[in-house]
Design a protein around this motif. Structure first.
Motif, PDB file in Angstrom:
ATOM      1  N   SER A 287       0.826  -1.215   0.000  1.00 16.00           N
ATOM      2  CA  SER A 287       0.000   0.000   0.000  1.00 16.00           C
ATOM      3  C   SER A 287       0.855   1.257   0.000  1.00 16.00           C
ATOM      4  CB  SER A 287      -0.922   0.006   1.219  1.00 16.00           C
ATOM      5  OG  SER A 287      -1.785  -1.099   1.209  1.00 16.00           O
ATOM      6  N   LYS A 289       3.937   1.522  -1.132  1.00 13.65           N
ATOM      7  CA  LYS A 289       4.596   1.640  -2.440  1.00 13.65           C
ATOM      8  C   LYS A 289       3.607   2.061  -3.531  1.00 13.65           C
ATOM      9  CE  LYS A 289       7.929  -1.794  -0.924  1.00 13.65           C
ATOM     10  NZ  LYS A 289       8.288  -3.215  -0.921  1.00 13.65           N
ATOM     11  N   LEU A 290       2.355   1.615  -3.415  1.00 13.93           N
ATOM     12  CA  LEU A 290       1.332   2.016  -4.368  1.00 13.93           C
ATOM     13  C   LEU A 290       1.081   3.522  -4.288  1.00 13.93           C
ATOM     14  CD1 LEU A 290      -0.901   1.294  -6.425  1.00 13.93           C
ATOM     15  CD2 LEU A 290      -2.431   0.917  -4.471  1.00 13.93           C
ATOM     16  N   LEU A 291       1.057   4.034  -3.059  1.00 11.06           N
ATOM     17  CA  LEU A 291       0.864   5.480  -2.873  1.00 11.06           C
ATOM     18  C   LEU A 291       2.022   6.248  -3.499  1.00 11.06           C
ATOM     19  CD1 LEU A 291      -0.535   7.155   0.285  1.00 11.06           C
ATOM     20  CD2 LEU A 291       1.496   8.119  -0.763  1.00 11.06           C
ATOM     21  N   ASP A 292       3.266   5.761  -3.314  1.00  9.18           N
ATOM     22  CA  ASP A 292       4.440   6.421  -3.909  1.00  9.18           C
ATOM     23  C   ASP A 292       4.357   6.448  -5.431  1.00  9.18           C
ATOM     24  OD1 ASP A 292       5.487   6.901  -1.447  1.00  9.18           O
ATOM     25  OD2 ASP A 292       6.900   5.226  -1.468  1.00  9.18           O
ATOM     26  N   ASP A 293       3.856   5.339  -6.022  1.00 10.41           N
ATOM     27  CA  ASP A 293       3.757   5.256  -7.485  1.00 10.41           C
ATOM     28  C   ASP A 293       2.630   6.130  -8.024  1.00 10.41           C
ATOM     29  OD1 ASP A 293       5.848   3.498  -7.497  1.00 10.41           O
ATOM     30  OD2 ASP A 293       4.572   1.705  -7.480  1.00 10.41           O
ATOM     31  N   LYS A 294       1.530   6.200  -7.269  1.00 12.07           N
ATOM     32  CA  LYS A 294       0.362   6.929  -7.745  1.00 12.07           C
ATOM     33  C   LYS A 294       0.540   8.439  -7.612  1.00 12.07           C
ATOM     34  CE  LYS A 294      -4.654   6.433  -7.666  1.00 12.07           C
ATOM     35  NZ  LYS A 294      -5.809   5.728  -7.061  1.00 12.07           N
ATOM     36  N   TRP A 295       1.203   8.866  -6.529  1.00 13.93           N
ATOM     37  CA  TRP A 295       1.463  10.298  -6.309  1.00 13.93           C
ATOM     38  C   TRP A 295       2.959  10.497  -6.046  1.00 13.93           C
ATOM     39  CZ3 TRP A 295      -2.856   8.043  -3.776  1.00 13.93           C
ATOM     40  CH2 TRP A 295      -4.096   8.452  -4.277  1.00 13.93           C
ATOM     41  N   PRO A 296       3.783  10.432  -7.088  1.00  9.51           N
ATOM     42  CA  PRO A 296       5.242  10.494  -6.907  1.00  9.51           C
ATOM     43  C   PRO A 296       5.722  11.795  -6.262  1.00  9.51           C
ATOM     44  CG  PRO A 296       4.621  10.681  -9.237  1.00  9.51           C
ATOM     45  CD  PRO A 296       3.403  10.277  -8.503  1.00  9.51           C
ATOM     46  N   ARG A 306       2.242  10.334   6.570  1.00 12.89           N
ATOM     47  CA  ARG A 306       1.312   9.277   6.163  1.00 12.89           C
ATOM     48  C   ARG A 306       0.458   8.937   7.384  1.00 12.89           C
ATOM     49  NH1 ARG A 306       3.935   6.878   1.111  1.00 12.89           N
ATOM     50  NH2 ARG A 306       5.794   8.190   0.934  1.00 12.89           N
TER      51      ARG A 306
END
Length: 338
Positions: A287, A289-296, A306
């Protein structure tokens, strides 16, 4: 302005002239004669009265002698130069040093902490003093918090609490740091920034009575009254049916960045590396890492917070027959180490 009269005999001319000078000062600065905070030892600037009643209170009850800076009556706040601004720890860093340069804060970011940006550090440094010379168990701040918890738990009045503080000060060794009044105790605790707001809410949770609904008496969605209904089915105007206690998070987030050690902890997740490949912190989770990818743009700044949101209901009175329940909504900061 001469304030020596505050320590004079209440029957003396010096006290009489001092009271009149104080009242004239308050009226000139506040431009009112009917809504002035009363500085007597019973009201401790918590109640508003007219000049005549305040004069009587100050004569009959005495003035709160710890009220040295008349900020409630128009006197400018005096910036303190407490040595606690430079409290040092063993690692050579200032324990509560500000990191405005490190985290790119400007002057507006400190607006919630009062006119003196070092006020919080001063309070903490001052609170680190032992409650009396040689005491190792309690500091001034920890003792005050314990006493204030007793006040809240047993419903002590402000007057009773003030007298308890005075008695505690007399019982302890000379040179103790116990506050001598409710006003002084509240001034210390308020400087910690533990503020909250109480907002009226619709009983069906449709709206909060704020902003455009602040003056409404009925919910625009379901039509239910804002006020509580008594046993006789008559509305108690002015008594809200439901209240939300709101603890503003942003001042608390800013407070976290005021501590050198906490600031390092808030970015700890970016510097660490998972050695064994196991998930030992939320930073290892898909989750995160997904946040990092979605909102770099957000993910590239390790100081961004967070948060996890959690809520559950409970009965604070531990009674199954009571219909009253409380639903706290809690924010947890995931940036911090385990």
């Amino acid at each position: 302005m001469d304030k020596s009269w505050m320590h004079s005999d209440r029957r003396s001319k010096a006290y009489e002239f001092g009271v009149e000078a104080f009242l004239n000062f308050a009226v000139e600065n506040l431009l009112t004669t009917t809504h002035i905070r009363c500085p007597c030892v019973k009201c401790v600037n918590l109640k508003l009265f007219g000049v005549g009643i305040i004069r009587d209170h100050v004569y009959f009850n005495g003035i709160d002698q710890s009220y040295k800076n008349w900020t409630f009556h128009g006197e400018p706040w005096e910036a303190t130069t407490n040595a606690s601004r430079n409290i040092k720890e063993d690692d050579g860093h200032s324990r509560y040093s500000f990191v405005s340069e490190e985290i790119d804060m400007d002057d507006n970011d400190f607006g919630d902490f009062g006119s003196d940006p070092y006020e919080f550090a001063n309070v903490i440094g001052d609170g680190d003093q032992p409650v009396y010379p040689g005491c190792r168990k309690y500091t001034k701040l920890s003792a005050l918090v314990k006493l204030y918890n007793l006040k809240a738990k047993h419903g002590m009045s402000d007057v009773c609490f003030t007298e308890l503080l005075i008695l505690q000060g007399d019982l302890l060794l000379e040179g103790n740091t116990i506050p001598t009044s409710m006003y002084e105790a509240k001034k210390t605790l308020c400087a910690l920034g533990l503020s909250y707001e109480k907002m009226h809410a619709c009983p069906n949770d449709c709206i909060l009575y704020r902003k455009e609904y602040e003056d409404s008496t009925n919910c625009p969605t379901c039509g239910i009254s804002r006020w509580k209904e008594g046993k006789d089915s008559i509305l108690k105007e002015g008594v809200p049916a439901k209240v939300v206690w709101y603890f503003p998070p942003i001042p608390r987030f800013k407070r976290m960045f005021q501590s050198h050690e906490t600031t390092k902890s808030l970015t700890w997740h970016a510097a660490r590396k998972s050695i064994d490949g196991q998930m030992s912190h939320p930073a290892d989770s898909p989750s995160w890492k997904l946040l990092d990818d979605k909102w770099p743009e957000f993910g590239n700044e390790p100081r961004n917070l967070r948060l996890a949101l959690s809520s559950d209901g409970f009965n604070p009175h531990s009674s199954l027959s009571s219909r009253y329940s409380c639903w706290p909504v809690i924010l947890v900061t995931y940036n911090l180490p385990p």
